[in-house]
Design a protein around this motif. Structure first.
Motif, PDB file in Angstrom:
ATOM      1  N   ALA A 122       0.830  -1.212   0.000  1.00 29.21           N
ATOM      2  CA  ALA A 122       0.000   0.000   0.000  1.00 29.21           C
ATOM      3  C   ALA A 122       0.859   1.254   0.000  1.00 29.21           C
ATOM      4  O   ALA A 122       0.563   2.241  -0.683  1.00 29.21           O
ATOM      5  CB  ALA A 122      -0.937  -0.008   1.199  1.00 29.21           C
ATOM      6  N   VAL A 123       1.990   1.206   0.764  1.00 30.23           N
ATOM      7  CA  VAL A 123       2.876   2.369   0.782  1.00 30.23           C
ATOM      8  C   VAL A 123       3.516   2.568  -0.575  1.00 30.23           C
ATOM      9  O   VAL A 123       3.630   3.706  -1.082  1.00 30.23           O
ATOM     10  CB  VAL A 123       3.935   2.195   1.890  1.00 30.23           C
ATOM     11  N   ASP A 124       3.964   1.483  -1.188  1.00 26.79           N
ATOM     12  CA  ASP A 124       4.574   1.614  -2.530  1.00 26.79           C
ATOM     13  C   ASP A 124       3.574   2.169  -3.549  1.00 26.79           C
ATOM     14  O   ASP A 124       3.932   2.952  -4.425  1.00 26.79           O
ATOM     15  CB  ASP A 124       5.110   0.253  -2.979  1.00 26.79           C
ATOM     16  N   SER A 125       2.327   1.715  -3.446  1.00 27.97           N
ATOM     17  CA  SER A 125       1.332   2.180  -4.438  1.00 27.97           C
ATOM     18  C   SER A 125       1.004   3.665  -4.286  1.00 27.97           C
ATOM     19  O   SER A 125       0.633   4.310  -5.259  1.00 27.97           O
ATOM     20  CB  SER A 125       0.041   1.356  -4.300  1.00 27.97           C
ATOM     21  N   ARG A 126       1.143   4.202  -3.107  1.00 26.35           N
ATOM     22  CA  ARG A 126       0.857   5.623  -2.914  1.00 26.35           C
ATOM     23  C   ARG A 126       1.957   6.507  -3.473  1.00 26.35           C
ATOM     24  O   ARG A 126       1.709   7.687  -3.750  1.00 26.35           O
ATOM     25  CB  ARG A 126       0.634   5.929  -1.443  1.00 26.35           C
ATOM     26  N   ASP A 127       3.145   5.976  -3.600  1.00 28.67           N
ATOM     27  CA  ASP A 127       4.245   6.677  -4.274  1.00 28.67           C
ATOM     28  C   ASP A 127       4.497   8.059  -3.681  1.00 28.67           C
ATOM     29  O   ASP A 127       4.672   9.040  -4.401  1.00 28.67           O
ATOM     30  CB  ASP A 127       3.947   6.788  -5.776  1.00 28.67           C
ATOM     31  N   SER A 128       4.429   8.139  -2.379  1.00 28.87           N
ATOM     32  CA  SER A 128       4.698   9.376  -1.629  1.00 28.87           C
ATOM     33  C   SER A 128       3.767  10.522  -2.010  1.00 28.87           C
ATOM     34  O   SER A 128       4.107  11.695  -1.874  1.00 28.87           O
ATOM     35  CB  SER A 128       6.157   9.821  -1.822  1.00 28.87           C
ATOM     36  N   ARG A 129       2.544  10.219  -2.511  1.00 31.90           N
ATOM     37  CA  ARG A 129       1.574  11.270  -2.857  1.00 31.90           C
ATOM     38  C   ARG A 129       0.748  11.621  -1.632  1.00 31.90           C
ATOM     39  O   ARG A 129       0.281  10.729  -0.903  1.00 31.90           O
ATOM     40  CB  ARG A 129       0.655  10.811  -3.987  1.00 31.90           C
ATOM     41  N   PRO A 130       0.507  12.907  -1.379  1.00 30.97           N
ATOM     42  CA  PRO A 130      -0.292  13.289  -0.207  1.00 30.97           C
ATOM     43  C   PRO A 130      -1.738  12.842  -0.360  1.00 30.97           C
ATOM     44  O   PRO A 130      -2.300  12.825  -1.462  1.00 30.97           O
ATOM     45  CB  PRO A 130      -0.187  14.813  -0.196  1.00 30.97           C
ATOM     46  N   PHE A 131      -2.325  12.493   0.750  1.00 25.00           N
ATOM     47  CA  PHE A 131      -3.742  12.158   0.788  1.00 25.00           C
ATOM     48  C   PHE A 131      -4.306  12.634   2.111  1.00 25.00           C
ATOM     49  O   PHE A 131      -3.578  12.972   3.044  1.00 25.00           O
ATOM     50  CB  PHE A 131      -3.964  10.660   0.598  1.00 25.00           C
ATOM     51  N   GLN A 132      -5.621  12.688   2.169  1.00 28.28           N
ATOM     52  CA  GLN A 132      -6.296  13.183   3.363  1.00 28.28           C
ATOM     53  C   GLN A 132      -6.881  12.032   4.150  1.00 28.28           C
ATOM     54  O   GLN A 132      -7.317  11.014   3.583  1.00 28.28           O
ATOM     55  CB  GLN A 132      -7.395  14.190   2.986  1.00 28.28           C
ATOM     56  N   SER A 133      -6.883  12.223   5.470  1.00 24.81           N
ATOM     57  CA  SER A 133      -7.410  11.197   6.361  1.00 24.81           C
ATOM     58  C   SER A 133      -8.132  11.895   7.504  1.00 24.81           C
ATOM     59  O   SER A 133      -7.747  12.991   7.925  1.00 24.81           O
ATOM     60  CB  SER A 133      -6.275  10.320   6.899  1.00 24.81           C
ATOM     61  N   ALA A 134      -9.163  11.222   7.986  1.00 21.15           N
ATOM     62  CA  ALA A 134      -9.923  11.784   9.099  1.00 21.15           C
ATOM     63  C   ALA A 134      -9.127  11.650  10.395  1.00 21.15           C
ATOM     64  O   ALA A 134      -8.218  10.825  10.521  1.00 21.15           O
ATOM     65  CB  ALA A 134     -11.265  11.084   9.220  1.00 21.15           C
ATOM     66  N   ALA A 135      -9.486  12.479  11.359  1.00 16.26           N
ATOM     67  CA  ALA A 135      -8.833  12.428  12.664  1.00 16.26           C
ATOM     68  C   ALA A 135      -9.438  11.310  13.498  1.00 16.26           C
ATOM     69  O   ALA A 135     -10.583  10.900  13.309  1.00 16.26           O
ATOM     70  CB  ALA A 135      -8.975  13.766  13.367  1.00 16.26           C
ATOM     71  N   ARG A 136      -8.625  10.778  14.430  1.00 19.90           N
ATOM     72  CA  ARG A 136      -9.137   9.734  15.319  1.00 19.90           C
ATOM     73  C   ARG A 136     -10.193  10.286  16.263  1.00 19.90           C
ATOM     74  O   ARG A 136     -11.136   9.590  16.621  1.00 19.90           O
ATOM     75  CB  ARG A 136      -7.969   9.160  16.134  1.00 19.90           C
ATOM     76  N   LYS A 137     -10.015  11.527  16.668  1.00 23.09           N
ATOM     77  CA  LYS A 137     -10.954  12.170  17.562  1.00 23.09           C
ATOM     78  C   LYS A 137     -11.401  13.490  16.931  1.00 23.09           C
ATOM     79  O   LYS A 137     -10.595  14.222  16.375  1.00 23.09           O
ATOM     80  CB  LYS A 137     -10.322  12.450  18.915  1.00 23.09           C
ATOM     81  N   GLY A 138     -12.659  13.768  17.062  1.00 21.90           N
ATOM     82  CA  GLY A 138     -13.161  15.020  16.517  1.00 21.90           C
ATOM     83  C   GLY A 138     -13.488  14.917  15.031  1.00 21.90           C
ATOM     84  O   GLY A 138     -13.533  13.836  14.433  1.00 21.90           O
ATOM     85  N   ASN A 139     -13.703  16.110  14.435  1.00 26.27           N
ATOM     86  CA  ASN A 139     -14.115  16.179  13.036  1.00 26.27           C
ATOM     87  C   ASN A 139     -13.028  16.724  12.129  1.00 26.27           C
ATOM     88  O   ASN A 139     -13.301  17.059  10.986  1.00 26.27           O
ATOM     89  CB  ASN A 139     -15.362  17.075  12.895  1.00 26.27           C
ATOM     90  N   GLY A 140     -11.797  16.840  12.657  1.00 23.79           N
ATOM     91  CA  GLY A 140     -10.743  17.404  11.840  1.00 23.79           C
ATOM     92  C   GLY A 140     -10.262  16.442  10.765  1.00 23.79           C
ATOM     93  O   GLY A 140     -10.605  15.248  10.728  1.00 23.79           O
ATOM     94  N   GLU A 141      -9.426  16.982   9.859  1.00 25.37           N
ATOM     95  CA  GLU A 141      -8.814  16.195   8.798  1.00 25.37           C
ATOM     96  C   GLU A 141      -7.314  16.411   8.824  1.00 25.37           C
ATOM     97  O   GLU A 141      -6.820  17.452   9.279  1.00 25.37           O
ATOM     98  CB  GLU A 141      -9.374  16.596   7.430  1.00 25.37           C
ATOM     99  N   TRP A 142      -6.596  15.421   8.329  1.00 21.29           N
ATOM    100  CA  TRP A 142      -5.146  15.460   8.294  1.00 21.29           C
ATOM    101  C   TRP A 142      -4.681  15.263   6.863  1.00 21.29           C
ATOM    102  O   TRP A 142      -5.323  14.575   6.073  1.00 21.29           O
ATOM    103  CB  TRP A 142      -4.544  14.363   9.193  1.00 21.29           C
ATOM    104  N   ARG A 143      -3.529  15.875   6.610  1.00 21.54           N
ATOM    105  CA  ARG A 143      -2.853  15.678   5.322  1.00 21.54           C
ATOM    106  C   ARG A 143      -1.699  14.703   5.588  1.00 21.54           C
ATOM    107  O   ARG A 143      -0.838  14.963   6.434  1.00 21.54           O
ATOM    108  CB  ARG A 143      -2.330  17.006   4.776  1.00 21.54           C
ATOM    109  N   VAL A 144      -1.668  13.609   4.871  1.00 24.31           N
ATOM    110  CA  VAL A 144      -0.761  12.506   5.189  1.00 24.31           C
ATOM    111  C   VAL A 144       0.091  12.174   3.974  1.00 24.31           C
ATOM    112  O   VAL A 144      -0.394  12.201   2.830  1.00 24.31           O
ATOM    113  CB  VAL A 144      -1.556  11.262   5.637  1.00 24.31           C
TER     114      VAL A 144
END
Length: 523
Positions: A122-144
């Motif tokens: 999965a890491v190789d397939s992402r090819d170091s491209r940024p993606f967004q993910s939800a936060a574990r707590k709350g309604n925030g979002e993260w750039r990963v």
């Protein structure tokens, strides 16, 4: 219940209100569209900047060569390296081959991203491209960003040899890390965008209020010419046809052209109204005069018939006298009716293309008519002095024309009758004939009382008499002779002029186009 259409509120506004409302709607649409575009571009730019910082932090964390040390000892160096590349809330984690988090050198302060399955594939397939993910707590979002460690610092300017040395060193030291995850919260960006949106709404509201006030007065000033047109139209509707729209500063604008067109239309309307009023007045006068002229002989005939019916004519001589009077009055009626019919046919000739009064045009000389007029005056008024001259005096001359001899004789007969009827017995008469330039001239002049300038302007009107106090006798005529003269001469493409002054007599001058045929008899 009254239903209102969708455009009812707009239609109920004045023109100024409509212009301001439509302008405000257009400005609102433009502001919303431009603000939305600006916010979108700014958000995208901020996210791109965050992605660049995350890439830099990923490279910095991947280049550390002492990850075999304890986490406690490695964490300060990792944190310092990462913080040199990116400030703010940052999340760094190392992954094993199965995607499990093995080490977190920078624990999150409040929350962490909810990471998806990040095994080696999965890491190789992402090819170091940024993606967004939800936060574990709350309604925030993260750039990963997830990057494999065995690829070395693929996101920085490094050589393949350096990447291979890095991988061999990790394997020799027994490191089991397969990837690295670097993430940053999007909450600061979202907060910035929200604050920016609030400030934009406040600024846009102030701008709209200012534009509405300025636009209201600007449109009011721009529509001032229309208000003047409205005021003028209201005055005209009230009956004041003399009102005019103030002339515009320039006729190149729409309002300028509209004002000029309205003023021109009003001029024509006023002229037409004045002409109709004058025509109606002349018609009323004509009907009154015609009724009077027809009523006089009719009442005479009616009186004699009633007198006969009542036995007021016992003698044959009385009956014969009454019959002679009735015959004269009937003849007068016939002449009036014939004159009216002739004038009506001449009027139709002027207004239509049909020949209601056909003229039999032949070459002729006006000297013939002048000689006949001379004999008529001597026969009708032997006591008068009459002479034949040229126009204005001098010897008579030839005046060849193309005309209807019978109708032109009617012209001279009416002129002679007018001179005899409106001057005292024994008043001298002069008949002139000849040419003036390219016109043939026939004139009849008397030394009677003359007329004023006001009387001369109406002398060709029907039933007009310069002396209104004079009784209308059978010698006085009905006041149609000069109208017939003017109409007949106009039908011959000529004109009649009158030259008169009080106490200086009157001269009627008939001017007709010369006929170029020199073979006309001059006898």
């Amino acid at each position: 219940m009254t239903t209102t259409s969708a455009d009812g509120p707009i239609k109920s506004l004045s023109l100024r209100g409509r212009v301001v409302a439509i302008s405000q709607l257009l400005v609102i649409a433009a502001l919303l569209a431009s603000n939305a575009l600006l916010v979108t571009l700014l958000q995208r730019q901020l996210v791109h900047q965050l992605d660049d910082r995350l890439r830099a932090a990923t490279v910095a964390a991947a280049r550390l060569s002492d990850r075999a040390e304890t986490p406690g000892e490695a964490a300060p160096r990792v944190r310092d390296a990462v913080e040199r590349e990116l400030t703010g809330d940052i999340y760094v984690a190392y992954l094993d081959a199965d995607g499990q988090v093995e080490e977190t050198p920078r624990p999150p302060k409040n929350s962490a991203p909810q990471l998806p399955d990040l095994n080696l594939e999965a890491v190789d397939s992402r090819d170091s491209r940024p993606f967004q993910s939800a936060a574990r707590k709350g309604n925030g979002e993260w750039r990963v960003i997830a990057a494999p460690l065995n690829s070395g610092p693929s996101n920085v300017e490094s050589s393949n040899a350096e990447s291979s040395n890095f991988a061999r060193r990790q394997k020799a030291e027994g490191a089991s890390y397969a990837g690295i995850v670097v993430a940053a919260s999007l909450n600061p960006i979202n907060t910035t965008i929200r604050h920016l949106g609030v400030w934009m709404l406040v600024i846009d509201s102030l701008v709209l209020v200012l534009l509405a006030v300025v636009g209201w007065f600007a449109v009011r000033a721009g529509l001032r010419p229309l208000r003047r047109i409205e005021t003028t139209a209201a005055a005209i509707a009230a009956g004041d046809l003399s009102s005019r729209v103030p002339p515009p500063a320039s006729t190149r604008t729409e309002l300028g052209r509209l004002s000029a067109a309205l003023n021109g239309m009003l001029d024509r309307i006023e002229a037409g109204d004045a002409a109709r009023a004058a025509t109606n007045e002349r018609m009323r006068t004509f009907i009154a005069d015609a009724s009077h002229e027809l009523r006089t002989p009719l009442f005479g005939i009616k009186g004699f018939t009633e007198l006969y019916r009542m036995g007021g004519m016992p003698e044959r001589a009385d009956v014969d006298t009454a019959m002679n009077r009735m015959e004269r009055e009937a003849g007068r009626l016939v002449r009036i009716v014939e004159d009216l019919l002739l004038l009506a046919r001449l009027d139709e000739e002027d207004t239509t293309a049909d020949a209601h009064l056909p003229l039999h045009l032949t070459p002729m000389d006006l000297r013939t008519l002048a000689a006949d007029a001379l004999h008529d005056v001597r026969a009708l008024a032997p006591e008068r002095s009459v002479r034949l001259t040229g126009p204005g005096g001098g010897p008579p001359g030839g005046a060849p024309v193309l005309g209807d001899e019978a109708r032109l004789r009617q012209v001279t007969s009416n002129l002679v009758g007018n001179a005899i009827a409106h001057t005292l017995p024994g008043t001298p008469v002069r008949i002139g004939v000849g040419t003036l330039g390219d016109l043939a001239v026939l004139e009849l002049s008397d030394q009677g009382p003359g007329m004023t300038a006001e009387q001369a302007t109406h002398v060709f009107d029907r039933f007009y008499r310069a002396d209104t106090a004079r009784a209308r006798t059978q010698t006085g005529g009905a006041g149609l002779g000069l109208s017939i003269v003017n109409s007949l001469v106009t039908a011959h493409h000529g004109r009649v002029e009158v030259d008169t002054a009080p106490g200086e007599g009157t001269t009627f001058r008939v001017l007709l186009p010369l006929h170029p045929d020199s073979s006309v008899s001059h006898s």
